[in-house]
Design a protein around this motif. Structure first.
Motif, PDB file in Angstrom:
ATOM      1  N   GLY A   1       3.425 -39.271 -18.378  1.00  0.00           N
ATOM      2  CA  GLY A   1       4.652 -39.687 -18.732  1.00  0.00           C
ATOM      3  C   GLY A   1       6.017 -39.176 -18.209  1.00  0.00           C
ATOM      4  O   GLY A   1       6.987 -39.596 -18.738  1.00  0.00           O
ATOM      5  N   PHE A   2       5.497 -38.164 -17.337  1.00  0.00           N
ATOM      6  CA  PHE A   2       6.754 -37.293 -17.115  1.00  0.00           C
ATOM      7  C   PHE A   2       7.494 -38.178 -15.684  1.00  0.00           C
ATOM      8  O   PHE A   2       6.698 -38.597 -14.880  1.00  0.00           O
ATOM      9  N   ASP A   3       8.637 -38.543 -16.143  1.00  0.00           N
ATOM     10  CA  ASP A   3       9.467 -39.712 -15.347  1.00  0.00           C
ATOM     11  C   ASP A   3       9.199 -39.537 -13.652  1.00  0.00           C
ATOM     12  O   ASP A   3       9.199 -40.473 -13.014  1.00  0.00           O
ATOM     13  N   PRO A   4       9.851 -38.300 -13.490  1.00  0.00           N
ATOM     14  CA  PRO A   4       9.859 -38.259 -11.916  1.00  0.00           C
ATOM     15  C   PRO A   4       8.561 -38.052 -11.222  1.00  0.00           C
ATOM     16  O   PRO A   4       8.224 -38.800 -10.253  1.00  0.00           O
ATOM     17  N   CYS A   5       7.346 -37.774 -11.757  1.00  0.00           N
ATOM     18  CA  CYS A   5       5.986 -37.664 -11.472  1.00  0.00           C
ATOM     19  C   CYS A   5       5.575 -39.144 -11.301  1.00  0.00           C
ATOM     20  O   CYS A   5       5.115 -39.645 -10.433  1.00  0.00           O
TER      21      CYS A   5
ATOM     22  N   GLN B   1       4.703 -44.573  -8.374  1.00  0.00           N
ATOM     23  CA  GLN B   1       5.016 -45.792  -7.966  1.00  0.00           C
ATOM     24  C   GLN B   1       5.426 -46.096  -6.609  1.00  0.00           C
ATOM     25  O   GLN B   1       5.022 -47.147  -5.924  1.00  0.00           O
ATOM     26  N   VAL B   2       6.387 -45.333  -6.118  1.00  0.00           N
ATOM     27  CA  VAL B   2       7.006 -45.361  -4.827  1.00  0.00           C
ATOM     28  C   VAL B   2       5.697 -45.090  -3.817  1.00  0.00           C
ATOM     29  O   VAL B   2       5.637 -45.968  -2.643  1.00  0.00           O
TER      30      VAL B   2
ATOM     31  N   PRO C   1       4.925 -34.881  -6.847  1.00  0.00           N
ATOM     32  CA  PRO C   1       3.545 -35.452  -6.946  1.00  0.00           C
ATOM     33  C   PRO C   1       2.815 -34.893  -8.219  1.00  0.00           C
ATOM     34  O   PRO C   1       3.150 -33.793  -8.693  1.00  0.00           O
ATOM     35  N   TRP C   2       1.960 -35.700  -8.724  1.00  0.00           N
ATOM     36  CA  TRP C   2       0.787 -35.339  -9.980  1.00  0.00           C
ATOM     37  C   TRP C   2      -0.227 -34.156  -9.398  1.00  0.00           C
ATOM     38  O   TRP C   2      -0.820 -34.530  -8.600  1.00  0.00           O
TER      39      TRP C   2
END
Length: 506
Positions: free
Chosen positions: A400-404, A409-410, A499-500
């Motif tokens: 749920g961490f937006d930048p990650c 998605q990109v 990145p995750w």
């Protein structure tokens, strides 16, 4: 009574006939009348007030769905929040809905056609890094290219983007974490918003540049270059080498021209951050309406942030086949086991800011968050940074961490990001531009230089959800054709590649 009529007439709104809490559209002072009962405390805007007595252990309903259970007896007129509401496993049923195909008049944008058939909305040259150790060199290459005027002769190139991160070494050379990072780097390299890509490594890291290029079929491609700092002789020479490579790549990227493209080629990532009590009422439903319009045009929208659908997953199951539902259930099972293994709970989300804005439990947050996916059928579930393979509404697993989440998605192919916020969010994304949508007009006025579209008028009667949905789609297509977003104008996007990271750091 419509939402706008409710807001104008009384300081609270009812979102569903079954709800036993209402949402304060503005501050409700202690003693004020609320549907025949007196408020027992000051109720902040966006927060919940009980309109019926609720016994301890009984469910609290908002949107006609369970957002938690009372941890103590709640009197009619009481403020309902973290002090008397807790998460539960109870869910209300959701009937499978037979959706009538929506018809939208044909739309288009001016995009960049790529050789693989996909279409970009920007034309960047990327400087990616295989490891944290090459991050500074990548940034220096991009900065020097901009400073020296190297781009002046290439008007069709939107810029040079350094894509840096904090991993790439100190990790196992196989397994889930290794595969996930390589897939994210590959997907980002392949995003159609890049006209050419350079990969810079140190030389001794776990993510080896030569093997990466070979495994993903990049070696020998005209639009791809790679080298390592160790091979070329250190930092200064690596920057010089990077600039020399750019001089070869920029003419190639500059060949691209915008051409008229059907809206069906747009791939939109959906994000929400800094949510408040209005997010699930205004901006998220408005974005959902835009998503339904885009899907009707043949386009693709990507819902993500798996922990933030927890509590609303049954609504997505009702929109999916058994096979797709099983994929989604498998990802939720993984997250439940993952959080338990690390001594956390799914209800550790919402954030402090979410709670200050009126959201209490993850169930409440998720029910509002899912609204940004509209009502279209869920056609596929993919893993983080896995390529999108279906048109329509797709779910990509992510934190749920937006930048990650946006990074994934990109890498999966999103060429644009739509990002709703209620508390205010400072975020931008490269190579895929991000538009931000406010849930309330107050935050739009306060952060007007950051937010592109104000959805607050939905609450005060200035617009309907459908009208804002149409406005959002118009704005998306304008941005896809080259209009700059607020975050692009501010220079965001160079530090938001996150990145995750899964697995042990060794």
């Amino acid at each position: 009574m419509t939402l706008a009529e409710q807001t104008a007439a009384v300081p609270v709104i009812r979102l569903h006939p079954l709800d036993n809490v209402l949402v304060a559209s503005r501050r409700v002072p202690k003693g004020a009348a609320v549907e025949g009962v007196a408020a027992l405390a000051d109720i902040p805007a966006g927060h919940k007030v009980a309109v019926a007595a609720v016994a301890a252990g009984q469910p609290i309903l908002k949107y006609g769905q369970v957002i938690g259970v009372a941890t103590a007896a709640i009197a009619a007129g009481a403020h309902v929040h973290t002090h008397n509401l807790a998460v539960t496993t109870e869910r209300r049923g959701a009937e499978a809905r037979a959706t009538t195909p929506r018809h939208e008049p044909a739309r288009s944008f001016m995009g960049f056609q790529r050789d693989d058939g996909r279409v970009g909305v920007r034309n960047y040259v990327g400087v990616l890094t295989s490891v944290n150790c090459s991050a500074t060199v990548a940034r220096l290459i991009a900065q020097e290219a901009e400073r020296s005027g190297l781009l002046d002769d290439f008007p069709n190139v939107d810029g040079v983007v350094p894509i840096t991160h904090t991993s790439g070494c100190g990790m196992a050379a196989s397994g889930e974490g290794f595969d996930l990072l390589r897939r994210t780097l590959w997907g980002t390299t392949a995003n159609p918003n890049f006209g050419a890509v350079m990969l810079v490594g140190l030389g001794c890291e776990v993510i080896q540049t030569a093997k990466f290029a070979q495994d993903f079929g990049l070696a020998g491609r005209e639009a791809f270059q790679a080298f390592t700092i160790q091979d070329v002789g250190g930092t200064r020479r690596a920057v010089e080498q990077g600039l020399e490579r750019l001089r070869e790549m920029l003419p190639l990227a500059n060949r691209a021209r915008r051409t008229k493209t059907p809206a069906s080629e747009l791939v939109l990532g959906l994000q929400c951050g800094g949510s408040d009590g209005w997010s699930g009422v205004t901006s998220n439903p408005a974005l959902g309406d835009a998503v339904d319009r885009l899907v009707a045009l043949g386009g693709t929208a990507m819902l993500s942030e798996t922990p933030e659908i927890y509590g609303a997953e049954h609504l997505l199951y009702a929109r999916a086949t058994d096979d797709v539902s099983a994929k989604l259930r498998a990802r939720l099972d993984w997250w439940e086991a993952y959080t338990q293994r690390h001594g956390a709970e799914m209800d550790n989300n919402p954030s402090p800011g979410n709670k200050a804005g009126g959201l209490t439990t993850i169930l409440e947050k998720s029910l509002g968050a899912v609204a940004k996916a509209g009502s279209s059928p869920l056609v596929d579930v993919i893993e983080y940074a896995e390529p999108v393979r279906s048109r329509g509404l797709v779910f990509m697993d992510s934190p749920g961490f937006d930048p990650c989440s946006a990074t994934g998605q990109v890498a999966s192919g999103a060429t644009m990001i739509a990002f709703t916020t209620g508390r205010g969010s400072a975020f931008g994304c490269k190579p895929s531009p991000s538009i931000k949508l406010s849930s309330n007009s107050e935050i739009y006025r306060r952060m007007s230089e950051d937010i592109d579209v104000d959805c607050g008028p939905i609450a005060d009667g200035g617009a309907t959800v459908s009208q804002k949905g149409a406005e959002i789609l118009d704005h998306l297509l304008d941005v896809a054709s080259g209009r700059r977003t607020k975050s692009e104008a501010l220079g965001y996007g160079g530090n938001e590649f996150v990145p995750w990271l899964i697995g042990a750091t060794m």
